[in-house]
Design an enzyme around this catalytic site. Structure first.
Site, mmCIF file in Angstrom:
data_model
loop_
_atom_site.group_PDB
_atom_site.id
_atom_site.type_symbol
_atom_site.label_atom_id
_atom_site.label_comp_id
_atom_site.label_asym_id
_atom_site.label_seq_id
_atom_site.Cartn_x
_atom_site.Cartn_y
_atom_site.Cartn_z
ATOM 1 N N ASP A 1 -7.950 -5.624 0.055
ATOM 2 C CA ASP A 1 -8.670 -6.500 -0.838
ATOM 3 C C ASP A 1 -7.621 -8.131 -0.813
ATOM 4 O O ASP A 1 -8.476 -9.033 -1.260
ATOM 5 C CB ASP A 1 -7.507 -5.928 -2.237
ATOM 6 C CG ASP A 1 -8.223 -4.639 -2.835
ATOM 7 O OD1 ASP A 1 -9.843 -4.432 -2.605
ATOM 8 O OD2 ASP A 1 -7.538 -3.809 -2.756
ATOM 9 N N HIS B 1 0.899 -1.232 0.203
ATOM 10 C CA HIS B 1 -0.453 0.305 -0.184
ATOM 11 C C HIS B 1 1.341 1.021 0.067
ATOM 12 O O HIS B 1 2.016 1.253 0.967
ATOM 13 C CB HIS B 1 -1.175 0.264 1.328
ATOM 14 C CG HIS B 1 -1.948 0.792 0.674
ATOM 15 N ND1 HIS B 1 -2.135 2.557 1.502
ATOM 16 C CD2 HIS B 1 -3.323 0.732 0.416
ATOM 17 C CE1 HIS B 1 -2.947 3.000 0.477
ATOM 18 N NE2 HIS B 1 -4.283 2.034 1.119
HETATM 19 N N1 CMC Z 1 3.936 -7.657 -4.780
HETATM 20 C C1 CMC Z 1 5.527 -7.875 -4.596
HETATM 21 N N2 CMC Z 1 6.142 -6.257 -4.862
HETATM 22 C C2 CMC Z 1 6.019 -5.354 -4.333
HETATM 23 C C3 CMC Z 1 4.189 -5.517 -4.233
HETATM 24 C C4 CMC Z 1 3.105 -6.637 -4.355
HETATM 25 N N3 CMC Z 1 2.291 -6.751 -3.762
HETATM 26 N N4 CMC Z 1 4.056 -4.179 -3.627
HETATM 27 C C5 CMC Z 1 4.857 -3.185 -3.545
HETATM 28 N N5 CMC Z 1 5.837 -4.602 -3.974
HETATM 29 C C6 CMC Z 1 7.456 -3.610 -3.896
HETATM 30 C C7 CMC Z 1 7.443 -2.492 -5.658
HETATM 31 O O1 CMC Z 1 8.167 -3.618 -6.417
HETATM 32 C C8 CMC Z 1 9.578 -2.252 -4.676
HETATM 33 O O2 CMC Z 1 10.113 -2.591 -5.251
HETATM 34 P P1 CMC Z 1 11.144 -1.922 -5.136
HETATM 35 O O3 CMC Z 1 12.108 -1.019 -4.522
HETATM 36 O O4 CMC Z 1 12.132 -3.430 -5.092
HETATM 37 O O5 CMC Z 1 11.288 -1.102 -6.496
HETATM 38 C C9 CMC Z 1 8.377 -2.236 -3.587
HETATM 39 O O6 CMC Z 1 7.618 -3.012 -3.150
HETATM 40 C C10 CMC Z 1 7.448 -0.207 -3.434
HETATM 41 O O7 CMC Z 1 5.974 -0.698 -4.577
HETATM 42 P P2 CMC Z 1 5.938 0.695 -5.364
HETATM 43 O O8 CMC Z 1 5.199 -0.022 -6.934
HETATM 44 O O9 CMC Z 1 6.580 2.221 -5.510
HETATM 45 O O10 CMC Z 1 4.119 1.085 -4.597
HETATM 46 P P3 CMC Z 1 3.858 1.830 -4.979
HETATM 47 O O11 CMC Z 1 3.311 2.844 -3.394
HETATM 48 O O12 CMC Z 1 3.996 2.993 -5.782
HETATM 49 O O13 CMC Z 1 2.361 0.599 -4.786
HETATM 50 C C11 CMC Z 1 0.571 -0.364 -4.425
HETATM 51 C C12 CMC Z 1 0.531 0.279 -3.291
HETATM 52 C C13 CMC Z 1 -0.348 -1.104 -3.994
HETATM 53 C C14 CMC Z 1 0.209 -0.124 -6.217
HETATM 54 C C15 CMC Z 1 1.526 -2.226 -4.762
HETATM 55 O O14 CMC Z 1 2.022 -2.165 -3.392
HETATM 56 C C16 CMC Z 1 1.068 -2.708 -5.628
HETATM 57 O O15 CMC Z 1 0.482 -3.532 -6.494
HETATM 58 N N6 CMC Z 1 0.196 -3.802 -4.684
HETATM 59 C C17 CMC Z 1 -0.413 -4.635 -5.403
HETATM 60 C C18 CMC Z 1 -2.138 -4.311 -6.293
HETATM 61 C C19 CMC Z 1 -2.716 -4.131 -4.684
HETATM 62 O O16 CMC Z 1 -3.487 -4.996 -3.754
HETATM 63 N N7 CMC Z 1 -3.914 -3.024 -4.945
HETATM 64 C C20 CMC Z 1 -4.722 -2.897 -3.705
HETATM 65 C C21 CMC Z 1 -4.469 -1.815 -2.841
HETATM 66 S S1 CMC Z 1 -5.453 -1.521 -1.365
HETATM 67 C C22 CMC Z 1 -7.102 -1.058 -2.043
HETATM 68 C C23 CMC Z 1 -6.890 0.448 -2.725
HETATM 69 O O17 CMC Z 1 -6.630 0.634 -3.343
HETATM 70 O O18 CMC Z 1 -7.073 1.632 -2.327
#
Ligand code: CMC
Length: 437
Positions: free
Chosen positions: A369, A312
């Protein structure tokens, strides 16, 4: 704008040999920000913040999140208390109007929702125009926008005296639209809402009753759906809510703003994650993987896979909603005597991930989720409707954020800047003189 400032502070910025003072703003819970609204006029510079991870786009009185501690409060009230004691409709009132309703206010709010639950009869024909395999999120967003066409006063600029009815119409009819789109996708006759039923019971009735047979409303099932809506009711400035505010800032109407919110929610990184989680669990189950192969793939950037339902932008701790949903999941499945192998896979994935340094170091925990899809599946909600359920739940938050914008005298249109990195000045070449294929 009000902030609970104890002593005014400023941040100092040194740029090109000059020093600039920028005010520090402090929120109710001591959240701090640097007010850069005069930065460009003072310095000629803007800030760059890819993905807005460090940008506060507004002051808001609706929802507080402390992502480090895993705290979520609607209008100051902890989500755990609301989940235990309240209902979705009471919480919707809290979020939209800023206070828990008295019994008289609650009755009035419920009556208003009931009086506005029927779609305009001509709306039925719109459903006919969609192919039967249309995604219900596409139908939802189109139909929310279309609804405004049937109530021309909705298209007028914000008016506090009509807002109450418009908000009730949107909150009530989003559920009717969702049910109709489900019935249409299955080739089933439309079931009209029943005024005697409360909000969540009515949705189940419209989705699952038949003209010849009423759907049996099991109290635990109704309560589980109501809880899912309550837990999704607001979550401050996420992608869809910011979209709602962005559209509202141009003075577009409530329905147009909410329809845009539905589109923002749809993607798998946001609300679409509940569908993506279930698809992931089903794929793991089908492959006979115990989850280890998938976890390995999720850690490998080249695989293009992520552990859906994990991570998140704001929570760097267990999402408090996920804790409540996980408990509810266990209780509901036990009550309905369901033994879902996908729940076992999900629990195993969680255990493994929370001990794995990749997830630990990045502070990736289950989010809302991760377990919600298992509950929705147990309730008989088809997978393609999962994100629609999220949208229904999020409606109070979108309505409240729309209202904050519409009522703010300080509101300016949202209009971020950019740093241009395209070609420098260039000149038009007639087509015959252009080279290349
Ligand atoms: N699985 C594997 N690696 C992950 C995941 C995951 N679910 N989420 C983040 N990472 C890694 C990402 O690759 C990055 O690694 P590095 O620092 O080595 O490059 C690090 O963790 C930080 O991730 P980010 O993508 O920069 O984080 P963000 O804040 O931009 O994204 C997120 C947040 C929710 C989009 C992401 O965690 C994700 O894609 N999660 C899976 C999708 C999901 O469950 N979404 C629902 C969110 S909660 C409900 C809502 O939408 O309100």
């Amino acid at each position: 704008m009000e902030t609970s400032n104890t002593a005014p502070r400023t941040a100092r910025l040194e740029l090109d040999g000059k020093t600039y003072e920028l005010p520090v703003v402090v929120g109710t819970e001591n959240e701090r920000g640097i007010d850069i609204s005069s930065l460009r006029s003072q310095t000629g510079h803007i800030t760059m913040d890819d993905g807005y991870g460090n940008t506060g786009s507004c002051y808001s009185k609706i929802t507080f999140i402390d992502g480090e501690k895993g705290i979520l409060r609607y209008r100051g009230i902890p989500i755990e208390e609301l989940a235990e004691k309240s209902s979705f409709i009471e919480v919707a009132h809290l979020i939209i109007y800023g206070q828990l309703p008295s019994s008289k206010q609650l009755q009035r709010f419920s009556d208003l929702l009931t009086r506005n639950e029927m779609l305009h009869e001509d709306m039925k024909f719109h459903f006919e125009g969609f192919p039967s395999n249309a995604h219900p999120m596409a139908i939802l967003s189109s139909m929310i926008n279309a609804t405004a066409c049937f109530y021309p006063e909705t298209l007028e600029p914000y008016d506090a005296s009509t807002f109450e009815v418009e908000a009730a119409r949107l909150l009530s009819q989003v559920r009717t639209i969702a049910a109709f789109s489900y019935r249409k996708s299955r080739g089933l006759p439309i079931i009209y809402p029943k005024p005697a039923y409360k909000y969540s019971a009515n949705l189940l009735h419209m989705m699952f009753s038949e003209p010849y047979q009423e759907f049996e409303l099991i109290p635990e099932v109704v309560r589980a759906l109501d809880l899912i809506f309550l837990l999704h009711a607001d979550h401050e400035q996420n992608c869809s809510t910011s979209t709602v505010r962005m559209v509202a800032s141009s003075r577009a109407n409530l329905f147009a703003s909410a329809a845009a919110g539905v589109c923002g929610l749809w993607g798998p990184l946001h609300g679409g994650a509940n569908q993506a989680v279930l698809e992931m669990l089903q794929a793991i189950h089908k492959e006979g993987d115990d989850g280890s192969k998938f976890i390995a793939a999720a850690k490998d950037k080249k695989s293009g896979k992520r552990l859906m339902g994990f991570g998140h932008r704001v929570y760097k701790n267990y999402d408090p909603r996920a804790k409540i949903i996980k408990r509810q999941c266990d209780e509901l499945l036990a009550k309905l005597n369901i033994n879902d192998p996908l729940l076992d896979i999900a629990k195993r994935l969680e255990t493994v991930a929370l001990q794995d340094s990749y997830f630990v170091e990045r502070k990736l925990y289950p989010n809302v989720d991760f377990y919600s899809g298992i509950i929705l599946r147990a309730l008989g909600i088809p997978i393609e409707m999962f994100t629609v359920m999220f949208a229904i739940g999020r409606m109070p938050g979108w309505i409240a954020n729309y209202r904050e914008i519409a009522e703010s005298v300080e509101n300016r249109i949202y209009r971020p800047r950019q740093i241009y990195i395209g070609p420098p000045l260039n000149h038009y070449i007639p087509v015959k003189e252009r080279t290349g294929q």
